[in-house]
Design a protein around this motif. Structure first.
Motif, PDB file in Angstrom:
ATOM      1  N   GLY A 148       0.789  -1.225   0.000  1.00  0.00           N
ATOM      2  CA  GLY A 148       0.000   0.000   0.000  1.00  0.00           C
ATOM      3  C   GLY A 148       0.819   1.272   0.000  1.00  0.00           C
ATOM      4  O   GLY A 148       0.296   2.351  -0.312  1.00  0.00           O
ATOM      5  N   ALA A 149       2.112   1.173   0.350  1.00  0.00           N
ATOM      6  CA  ALA A 149       2.932   2.391   0.428  1.00  0.00           C
ATOM      7  C   ALA A 149       3.144   3.014  -0.950  1.00  0.00           C
ATOM      8  O   ALA A 149       3.010   4.234  -1.120  1.00  0.00           O
ATOM      9  N   LYS A 150       3.473   2.206  -1.938  1.00  0.00           N
ATOM     10  CA  LYS A 150       3.729   2.738  -3.282  1.00  0.00           C
ATOM     11  C   LYS A 150       2.467   3.395  -3.835  1.00  0.00           C
ATOM     12  O   LYS A 150       2.514   4.509  -4.376  1.00  0.00           O
ATOM     13  N   GLU A 151       1.343   2.703  -3.674  1.00  0.00           N
ATOM     14  CA  GLU A 151       0.080   3.261  -4.173  1.00  0.00           C
ATOM     15  C   GLU A 151      -0.291   4.534  -3.416  1.00  0.00           C
ATOM     16  O   GLU A 151      -0.797   5.498  -3.997  1.00  0.00           O
ATOM     17  N   GLY A 152      -0.024   4.533  -2.123  1.00  0.00           N
ATOM     18  CA  GLY A 152      -0.314   5.715  -1.328  1.00  0.00           C
ATOM     19  C   GLY A 152       0.516   6.907  -1.754  1.00  0.00           C
ATOM     20  O   GLY A 152       0.006   8.027  -1.904  1.00  0.00           O
ATOM     21  N   LEU A 153       1.810   6.687  -1.959  1.00  0.00           N
ATOM     22  CA  LEU A 153       2.696   7.769  -2.385  1.00  0.00           C
ATOM     23  C   LEU A 153       2.315   8.295  -3.765  1.00  0.00           C
ATOM     24  O   LEU A 153       2.364   9.507  -4.013  1.00  0.00           O
ATOM     25  N   GLU A 154       1.923   7.390  -4.645  1.00  0.00           N
ATOM     26  CA  GLU A 154       1.508   7.818  -5.985  1.00  0.00           C
ATOM     27  C   GLU A 154       0.268   8.689  -5.921  1.00  0.00           C
ATOM     28  O   GLU A 154       0.142   9.677  -6.665  1.00  0.00           O
ATOM     29  N   ALA A 155      -0.663   8.350  -5.014  1.00  0.00           N
ATOM     30  CA  ALA A 155      -1.867   9.161  -4.859  1.00  0.00           C
ATOM     31  C   ALA A 155      -1.537  10.522  -4.245  1.00  0.00           C
ATOM     32  O   ALA A 155      -2.079  11.555  -4.663  1.00  0.00           O
ATOM     33  N   ILE A 156      -0.635  10.528  -3.276  1.00  0.00           N
ATOM     34  CA  ILE A 156      -0.277  11.779  -2.607  1.00  0.00           C
ATOM     35  C   ILE A 156       0.397  12.748  -3.570  1.00  0.00           C
ATOM     36  O   ILE A 156       0.068  13.940  -3.614  1.00  0.00           O
ATOM     37  N   ASP A 181      11.146   1.840  -6.901  1.00  0.00           N
ATOM     38  CA  ASP A 181      10.357   2.735  -7.746  1.00  0.00           C
ATOM     39  C   ASP A 181       9.447   3.661  -6.938  1.00  0.00           C
ATOM     40  O   ASP A 181       8.349   4.004  -7.372  1.00  0.00           O
ATOM     41  N   LEU A 182       9.916   4.072  -5.764  1.00  0.00           N
ATOM     42  CA  LEU A 182       9.175   5.041  -4.964  1.00  0.00           C
ATOM     43  C   LEU A 182       9.639   6.473  -5.225  1.00  0.00           C
ATOM     44  O   LEU A 182       8.888   7.422  -4.978  1.00  0.00           O
ATOM     45  N   MET A 183      10.858   6.627  -5.719  1.00  0.00           N
ATOM     46  CA  MET A 183      11.431   7.966  -5.855  1.00  0.00           C
ATOM     47  C   MET A 183      10.664   8.871  -6.817  1.00  0.00           C
ATOM     48  O   MET A 183      10.652  10.097  -6.609  1.00  0.00           O
ATOM     49  N   PRO A 184       9.987   8.359  -7.852  1.00  0.00           N
ATOM     50  CA  PRO A 184       9.205   9.268  -8.699  1.00  0.00           C
ATOM     51  C   PRO A 184       8.095  10.007  -7.947  1.00  0.00           C
ATOM     52  O   PRO A 184       7.586  11.019  -8.446  1.00  0.00           O
ATOM     53  N   SER A 185       7.733   9.527  -6.769  1.00  0.00           N
ATOM     54  CA  SER A 185       6.690  10.180  -5.971  1.00  0.00           C
ATOM     55  C   SER A 185       7.258  11.167  -4.951  1.00  0.00           C
ATOM     56  O   SER A 185       6.514  11.688  -4.124  1.00  0.00           O
ATOM     57  N   VAL A 186       8.565  11.419  -5.002  1.00  0.00           N
ATOM     58  CA  VAL A 186       9.231  12.246  -3.992  1.00  0.00           C
ATOM     59  C   VAL A 186       9.787  13.517  -4.626  1.00  0.00           C
ATOM     60  O   VAL A 186      10.373  13.486  -5.709  1.00  0.00           O
ATOM     61  N   ASP A 187       9.639  14.640  -3.910  1.00  0.00           N
ATOM     62  CA  ASP A 187      10.166  15.921  -4.386  1.00  0.00           C
ATOM     63  C   ASP A 187      11.481  16.305  -3.711  1.00  0.00           C
ATOM     64  O   ASP A 187      12.329  16.938  -4.328  1.00  0.00           O
ATOM     65  N   GLY A 240       2.583  -3.278  12.652  1.00  0.00           N
ATOM     66  CA  GLY A 240       1.754  -4.486  12.686  1.00  0.00           C
ATOM     67  C   GLY A 240       0.505  -4.350  11.840  1.00  0.00           C
ATOM     68  O   GLY A 240      -0.125  -5.345  11.487  1.00  0.00           O
ATOM     69  N   SER A 241       0.136  -3.104  11.505  1.00  0.00           N
ATOM     70  CA  SER A 241      -1.052  -2.836  10.663  1.00  0.00           C
ATOM     71  C   SER A 241      -0.695  -1.828   9.571  1.00  0.00           C
ATOM     72  O   SER A 241      -1.449  -0.902   9.281  1.00  0.00           O
ATOM     73  N   GLU A 242       0.456  -2.018   8.971  1.00  0.00           N
ATOM     74  CA  GLU A 242       0.961  -1.039   8.005  1.00  0.00           C
ATOM     75  C   GLU A 242       0.086  -0.955   6.751  1.00  0.00           C
ATOM     76  O   GLU A 242      -0.187   0.153   6.264  1.00  0.00           O
ATOM     77  N   GLU A 243      -0.345  -2.096   6.225  1.00  0.00           N
ATOM     78  CA  GLU A 243      -1.162  -2.058   5.005  1.00  0.00           C
ATOM     79  C   GLU A 243      -2.476  -1.324   5.259  1.00  0.00           C
ATOM     80  O   GLU A 243      -2.904  -0.479   4.456  1.00  0.00           O
ATOM     81  N   PHE A 244      -3.124  -1.639   6.386  1.00  0.00           N
ATOM     82  CA  PHE A 244      -4.347  -0.928   6.763  1.00  0.00           C
ATOM     83  C   PHE A 244      -4.090   0.570   6.867  1.00  0.00           C
ATOM     84  O   PHE A 244      -4.881   1.388   6.384  1.00  0.00           O
ATOM     85  N   SER A 245      -2.975   0.958   7.485  1.00  0.00           N
ATOM     86  CA  SER A 245      -2.662   2.369   7.696  1.00  0.00           C
ATOM     87  C   SER A 245      -2.462   3.101   6.378  1.00  0.00           C
ATOM     88  O   SER A 245      -2.939   4.231   6.199  1.00  0.00           O
ATOM     89  N   TRP A 246      -1.738   2.475   5.449  1.00  0.00           N
ATOM     90  CA  TRP A 246      -1.508   3.114   4.161  1.00  0.00           C
ATOM     91  C   TRP A 246      -2.805   3.209   3.349  1.00  0.00           C
ATOM     92  O   TRP A 246      -3.061   4.214   2.682  1.00  0.00           O
ATOM     93  N   ASP A 247      -3.613   2.162   3.406  1.00  0.00           N
ATOM     94  CA  ASP A 247      -4.897   2.197   2.688  1.00  0.00           C
ATOM     95  C   ASP A 247      -5.796   3.291   3.250  1.00  0.00           C
ATOM     96  O   ASP A 247      -6.461   4.019   2.496  1.00  0.00           O
TER      97      ASP A 247
END
Length: 283
Positions: A148-156, A181-187, A240-247
């Motif tokens: 969920g982190a990659k998708e979250g960063l792309e949305a942000i 491939d997370l860096m394209p979402s970072v400034d 322990g609930s990282e996916e839930f948190s990112w979603d």
């Protein structure tokens, strides 16, 4: 393309700051289990490695000091080890440096050694360098973002500026985030060399964001404190609930943030969940 702090220019009204280890990247446990703790025991001559590692994990992962800077943790755990009967070198100079330096980093430690070549300072730099080298050479291919982190960063990044705000060194951040491939979402990247997380947020505020237009996303009490020190908003990634948190961040919290509906009841709720989780381990 992500830049370093001195090259950053604000481009959107809102900014989301994101921690790396234990927040976006599923690397925190393995780094402490296999590198930070064991190498500290090796460099400082700990005899009861099992007890030291257990205490190391408690301080760094499973308590209200989760995510504390590596050098602060080192002093805490060495003091605990001494109280448990371990015979280790005098670390007064290391403790004094950790408590007073403006930058808890290898660079600052090198400067301290130039002024005072104390054995504990030299050992701490040796340890920190070995940790960085080990992570760089051995962790590649085993690190990964949380689901969920990659998708979250792309949305942000579609609607907000994004900053990495981390106590890890910038070279490691560049390597890990680029590899996945997370860096394209970072400034912009604020790593260890930029100072504390509170310092990083304070610097970002100078770019013209209002306090309620910056959201710090983190997994540790230090992230919350850095946000509160600067009067900005905070969203927790619950360990322990990282996916839930990112979603939840992507599908619910982000809209509240950008509509200026986050502060107040909603933020109090998510921070309350975070504190309740930590309290389970401190009890």
């Amino acid at each position: 393309m992500a830049v370093l702090p001195n090259e950053f220019t604000k481009s959107k009204q809102f900014l989301v700051c994101v921690d790396s280890d234990g927040c976006a990247m599923d690397t925190m446990n393995v780094k402490h289990f296999e590198f930070f703790g064991p190498l500290a025991a090796e460099v400082f001559g700990i005899q009861n490695n099992e007890a030291f590692q257990e205490d190391w994990n408690r301080v760094n992962l499973f308590s209200s000091t989760r995510g504390v800077n590596r050098f602060t943790a080192l002093v805490m755990c060495l003091d605990n080890a001494r109280q448990s009967g371990e015979e280790i070198m005098n670390i007064d100079a290391l403790r004094d440096w950790a408590n007073t330096t403006a930058s808890l980093s290898n660079g600052s430690l090198k400067e301290a050694i130039e002024a005072n070549e104390d054995a504990s300072l030299v050992a701490a730099l040796d340890w920190s360098t070995k940790v960085n080298d080990g992570i760089h050479t051995e962790l590649s291919g085993r690190d990964k973002p949380f689901p969920g982190a990659k998708e979250g960063l792309e949305a942000i990044t579609e609607i907000d500026d994004v900053a990495i705000v981390s106590s890890a060194n910038s070279e490691a951040l560049q390597s890990e985030w680029t590899r996945h491939d997370l860096m394209p979402s970072v400034d912009v990247i604020y790593g260890q060399e930029a100072g504390s997380k509170a310092d990083a947020i304070a610097d970002l505020l100078k770019h013209g964001y209002a306090a309620d237009e910056i959201l710090m996303v983190g997994d540790a009490p230090g992230d919350l404190k850095a946000a509160q020190t600067n009067g900005v908003l905070y969203y927790p990634i619950l360990f322990g609930s990282e996916e839930f948190s990112w979603d939840r961040l992507r599908n619910e919290a982000l809209a509240k943030f950008n509509n200026k509906e986050y502060e107040g009841e909603y933020q109090d709720q998510v921070i309350g969940e975070f504190k309740d989780l930590l309290a389970k381990y401190d009890a």
